[in-house]
Design a protein around this motif. Structure first.
Motif: not given
Length: 87
Positions: A23-27, A42-55, A78-83
């Motif tokens: 997650w930190e690498e993504l941020r 983007v806006a990050l939502v880092d909240d355990r209330r959404y843990e396991g949330l399905t689409p 993250l792939s080297p190409r993306l980051n």
């Protein structure tokens, strides 16, 4: 479960809390400019209330009719190409 925040940015919702390092690498990747100077809007939502949330459930939490959501399900690598790192 609470609705997602209303924002003009694309939401990146954390739904898996088993890999803090990923997650930190993504941020870091999202908030670092690309070689062309592009920054993700983007806006990050880092909240355990959404843990396991399905689409399917996420659609019910969307306060807007049109939105883009990015989902991190399991350990994110993250792939080297993306980051921007060389392999």
């Amino acid at each position: 479960m609470n609705q997602f925040p209303v924002t003009f940015e694309a939401l990146v919702v954390r739904t898996d809390f088993s890999a803090d390092g990923a997650w930190e690498e993504l941020r870091e990747a999202l908030f670092s400019p690309s070689q062309d100077g592009f920054l993700a809007n983007v806006a990050l939502v880092d909240d355990r209330r959404y843990e396991g949330l399905t689409p399917d459930r996420a659609l019910d939490l969307n306060p807007r009719s049109i939105s883009i959501h990015f989902w991190s399900w399991r350990t994110l690598q993250l792939s080297p190409r993306l980051n921007g790192r060389s392999s």
